[in-house]
Motif scaffolding. Structure first.
Motif, PDB file in Angstrom:
ATOM      1  N   GLY A   1       1.095  -1.003  -0.252  1.00 44.41           N
ATOM      2  CA  GLY A   1      -0.293   0.236  -0.271  1.00 44.41           C
ATOM      3  C   GLY A   1       0.616   1.216  -0.135  1.00 44.41           C
ATOM      4  O   GLY A   1       2.009   1.419   0.327  1.00 44.41           O
ATOM      5  N   ALA A   2      -0.271   2.147  -0.347  1.00 42.29           N
ATOM      6  CA  ALA A   2       0.955   3.994  -0.432  1.00 42.29           C
ATOM      7  C   ALA A   2       1.222   3.921   0.967  1.00 42.29           C
ATOM      8  O   ALA A   2       2.074   4.828   1.543  1.00 42.29           O
TER       9      ALA A   2
ATOM     10  N   SER B   1      -6.304   1.807   1.016  1.00 40.96           N
ATOM     11  CA  SER B   1      -7.787   0.915   0.561  1.00 40.96           C
ATOM     12  C   SER B   1      -6.926  -0.250  -0.397  1.00 40.96           C
ATOM     13  O   SER B   1      -6.327   0.385  -1.344  1.00 40.96           O
ATOM     14  N   ASP B   2      -7.881  -1.265  -0.807  1.00 33.52           N
ATOM     15  CA  ASP B   2      -7.374  -2.562  -1.755  1.00 33.52           C
ATOM     16  C   ASP B   2      -8.091  -1.346  -2.802  1.00 33.52           C
ATOM     17  O   ASP B   2      -8.948  -0.490  -3.723  1.00 33.52           O
TER      18      ASP B   2
ATOM     19  N   ASN C   1      -3.028   5.141  -9.260  1.00 27.42           N
ATOM     20  CA  ASN C   1      -2.193   6.454  -8.951  1.00 27.42           C
ATOM     21  C   ASN C   1      -1.739   6.165  -7.700  1.00 27.42           C
ATOM     22  O   ASN C   1      -3.055   6.781  -7.237  1.00 27.42           O
ATOM     23  N   HIS C   2      -0.848   6.314  -7.097  1.00 26.40           N
ATOM     24  CA  HIS C   2      -1.346   5.597  -5.074  1.00 26.40           C
ATOM     25  C   HIS C   2      -1.001   7.194  -4.645  1.00 26.40           C
ATOM     26  O   HIS C   2      -0.596   7.303  -3.660  1.00 26.40           O
TER      27      HIS C   2
ATOM     28  N   ALA D   1      -4.227   4.028  -2.327  1.00 29.95           N
ATOM     29  CA  ALA D   1      -4.717   2.604  -2.998  1.00 29.95           C
ATOM     30  C   ALA D   1      -3.600   1.389  -2.792  1.00 29.95           C
ATOM     31  O   ALA D   1      -2.437   1.987  -2.793  1.00 29.95           O
ATOM     32  N   ALA D   2      -3.649   0.424  -2.919  1.00 33.19           N
ATOM     33  CA  ALA D   2      -2.925  -0.391  -2.033  1.00 33.19           C
ATOM     34  C   ALA D   2      -3.304  -2.014  -3.308  1.00 33.19           C
ATOM     35  O   ALA D   2      -4.423  -1.489  -3.793  1.00 33.19           O
TER      36      ALA D   2
END
Length: 791
Positions: free
Chosen positions: A721-722, A727-728, A734-735, A754-755
């Motif tokens: 994850g970022a 979250s999934d 783009n995280h 995002a993840a």
């Protein structure tokens, strides 16, 4: 050895007494600091000399010449001929006049770069060795629990693994030069109630074992540290300085530590005067010595005559003295101090404590530690298409070099008591650095206008009008606010400077809001020693700054680093090592929370942070994909997790790839998100890399209901994850918030990020009871795959 000679090896002597740099120093160190009586004071020998270089400004070469002569005198005039061990503070570099000042440890954590911190430790160790200094009092491995605590800037972060990996790397770097590091503060110090310095700690044994102890365990078992310093804290009513269960049973018998335990300054006397568990200095000395403190620092207030009287009267077995003396002498032997020719050579005639190597390391670490919290397209200024013609550089920290340095920097720790004495090395302020950064970034030189607006502290608003006028006439305003580090009421953050509120000190928020109201794009720069509640600047209903940069006391290269980030010469890659609070009332809070530690339907209070642990934006964008995780692993084994990270933006950047996990079901509650591993991955536009983590199952170990550290069989959810709250996603999102095209004013919507989709590792077999031989580190491999996307 006579009893008196033994005790002399167990104490320090503070040659200089100047200003206040330790708690209750005036009361505790009365009568210290008389160089004319050294012959009498050291007639039985001496264990340590306390802060020979770091108590007042002294010319390094002159002091080195004095020290070499003094060590030879000890060899010549004392019966045993044992030189003194010299220790100094080294938290942000060697705390000596003219020595380089590096970023504060909270910035180490923000860099997520143990390798670079290793280099910094090595550079500091080289300076120590050159000056005849043997022991450095760093790193601080306290895990941040409450940002109201004044000593947060001395800490690395709120995650035990981040603290452990970065801190252990510092230890390895420093000790590779032949000097010794000292872990501080063993243990629990940062868990004080209400974030008050020296406050009681109410942590249960599981929190101590699973949160506070792991960084120390890593530095002892993997770092081979040679010295440990006790915590001032009392945990559940028992002062650590008098706790053999921690200082002997755990540290020595379980972990196998065979170095020296030194007292934090005056900690043994505090058993009498603050904790009130000892009737007098003699009883305090006996309690500490029996618990496992070998050396009293900074002086011999308790371990000399009071301890001698306890031994002579038969109240204390002399074998405890012998135990400590053997450890102290073994340390001196390891350092070469017992060799006849230890000081046969000449002292250094020319010393450069701020060499090009020092300055390069300080600047690089500062660059990597700057965290971009928000950006609506204002940054970088190089992306405007046309450079700004006029830049206002305003705020109380815009043109103050002292604002770049932490509490334990020599400037803020010592020179504050010597007004008029120059800092002794080059440290450009943000305003000064910006004046030259445009040319280095290939941009036309704008007109720079400076106005302070207000002070860091106080309610004087008389400078607001000048600052507002400067902003109104500018194309962009760089507003630099934050803290002034100091000690015991001198400053806004630092030892003894605890806070009741997490609002910016003084009237700085009002100044920022007045500048934002002008309509001029504002770049808000925070130079602080703790995270502040700045929701008004990030998510408020009204106008907000166009960009927000967080820098945790970035040191002498900090102004240059910030200027380079602002102009675009450096792409920010720092990540928050602590959660950014939404409000003071959330405290204490850390991201390692079980389900009911977060927001829920059963309470109206929401502890969700403003920005989560691990958060940080970039001028480019990264995406994750193709997560592969081993399906199962024995409870005593290790699993691999691999992910592809892609730079989907148009400029080069460095991503901090973060691997998280969640123990789905356990016999005690577990965090909903736990950092398992991380890696800094620099990528060119369009470039991909395959990042492989090899994770020992001990990374998800915890203390079970028996208080035994175990790895339990069951399902472990794993994702990349970022940040801690990511979250999934589908692996292509783009995280980071990404590079926003120049001219737009799209705001970052929040810390969602995002993840990758979560994968499940089945931990199989029986419950594995974790021992000291089990691995604690995650192995990381990065394989570059070249360009895989069109840019």
């Amino acid at each position: 050895m006579t009893l008196e000679e033994k005790l002399a090896q167990l104490v320090g002597y503070w040659i200089d007494q100047n200003g206040t740099v330790a708690p209750m120093q005036a009361e505790m160190a009365a009568g210290e600091g008389d160089q004319s009586r050294l012959g009498e004071i050291t007639r039985q020998g001496i264990g340590h000399y306390t802060r020979v270089y770091g108590t007042r400004p002294v010319e390094p070469e002159e002091r080195a010449a004095w020290l070499w002569a003094e060590q030879r005198r000890l060899q010549r005039e004392t019966r045993l001929g044992i030189p003194a061990l010299v220790h100094e503070e080294v938290l942000t570099g060697l705390a000596a006049w003219r020595a380089a000042t590096f970023p504060t440890p909270l910035a180490w954590g923000a860099s997520f770069d143990p390798d670079l911190v290793h280099e910094v430790g090595e550079a500091i160790g080289d300076s120590m060795r050159e000056l005849g200094i043997h022991q450095g009092l760093a790193p601080v491995l306290d895990v941040v629990r409450d940002p109201r605590w004044g000593r947060v800037d001395e800490c690395i972060g709120e995650d035990p693994y981040l603290v452990g990996t970065v801190g252990t790397s510092f230890v390895r770097g420093m000790q590779s030069t032949g000097v010794h590091a000292t872990l501080k503060h063993f243990v629990g110090y940062s868990g004080s109630r209400g974030g008050r310095n020296h406050g009681p700690v109410s942590a249960g044994p599981r929190e101590v074992a699973d949160v506070f102890l792991p960084p120390f365990e890593m530095a002892v078992l993997d770092g081979g540290v040679r010295s440990v310093m006790n915590s001032y804290a009392e945990i559940d009513g028992v002062p650590v300085a008098a706790n053999p269960a921690l200082l002997t049973d755990l540290l020595r018998e379980r972990w196998g530590f065979d170095g020296v335990v030194v007292a934090d300054y005056f900690a043994i006397a505090f058993l009498e005067v603050m904790h009130r568990v000892a009737a007098d200095r003699g009883e305090a000395a006996a309690l500490a010595l029996q618990a496992g403190i070998d050396v009293e620092l900074p002086n011999g207030d308790a371990y000399l005559e009071p301890l001698a009287e306890r031994v002579r009267s038969g109240a204390l077995d002399e074998r405890y003295v012998d135990r400590a003396v053997l450890r102290a002498l073994a340390q001196k032997e390891a350092l070469g101090l017992l060799e006849p020719d230890a000081f046969a050579g000449e002292p250094p005639s020319s010393v450069d404590l701020d060499s090009p190597r020092h300055r390069d390391l300080a600047r690089r670490l500062a660059e990597e530690s700057v965290v971009l919290l928000a950006n609506d397209g204002v940054l970088p200024l190089a992306g405007w298409g046309t450079a700004p013609a006029r830049v206002a550089v305003v705020g109380p920290n815009a043109d103050r070099p002292e604002a770049l340095m932490g509490c334990y920097s020599f400037a803020n720790h010592v020179l504050a008591h010597h007004p008029g004495v120059e800092i002794g090395f080059e440290i450009p302020s943000v305003a000064e650095a910006l004046a030259r950064a445009f040319a280095e970034a290939g941009l036309p030189q704008p007109e720079l206008v400076h106005a302070a607006g207000c002070d860091v502290e106080g309610d004087d608003r008389s400078g607001f009008d000048e600052a507002v006028a400067a902003a109104q006439g500018a194309d962009v305003a760089v507003v630099v606010v934050g803290d002034q580090a100091g000690l015991f009421g001198r400053g806004t953050v630092g030892e003894g400077n605890d806070a009741e509120s997490l609002e910016l000190p003084g009237v700085q928020r009002e100044l920022v809001e007045a500048l934002v109201a002008t309509g001029t794009p504002v770049v808000l720069v925070l130079l602080t020693g703790r995270p502040y509640a700045i929701g008004w600047a990030l998510e408020g209903a009204g106008p907000r700054p166009g960009a927000v940069l967080q820098a945790f006391f970035p040191g002498q290269g900090g102004g240059l680093a910030l200027a380079d980030v602002i102009t675009g010469r450096v792409n920010p890659s720092g990540r928050l090592p602590v959660s950014l609070p939404r409000a003071t009332g959330q405290m204490p809070y850390g991201y390692l929370q079980p389900l009911l530690g977060g927001p829920s339907d059963v309470t109206s209070a929401d502890p969700t942070p403003l920005r989560p642990f691990g958060f940080g934006l970039s001028y480019t964008a990264f995406a994750y994909g193709d997560l592969e995780v081993d399906a199962s692993v024995p409870s005593s084994g290790a699993f691999t997790a691999s992910v592809t990270v892609t730079n989907t933006g148009t400029v080069a950047g460095t991503d901090v790839v973060q691997l998280y996990g969640h123990d789905v079901r356990a016999t005690v509650t577990r965090p909903v998100s736990q950092l398992l591993g991380y890696a800094r991955v620099p990528l060119e536009p369009g470039e991909q890399a395959r990042v492989r983590f090899r994770v020992p199952t001990t990374r998800v170990a915890f203390s079970d209901r028996r208080l035994v550290r175990v790895v339990e069989p069951g399902d472990l959810e794993v994702w990349v994850g970022a940040h801690a709250a990511a979250s999934d996603g589908d692996g292509a999102t783009n995280h980071t918030g990404g590079a926003i095209p120049a001219g737009t004013r799209e705001r970052f919507a929040g810390p969602g990020g995002a993840a990758t989709k979560r994968a499940v590792v089945a931990i199989t077999g029986d419950v594995h009871e974790v021992g000291v031989e089990d691995p604690r580190w995650v192995e990381v491999d990065v394989a570059r795959l070249g360009s895989r996307v069109a840019v």
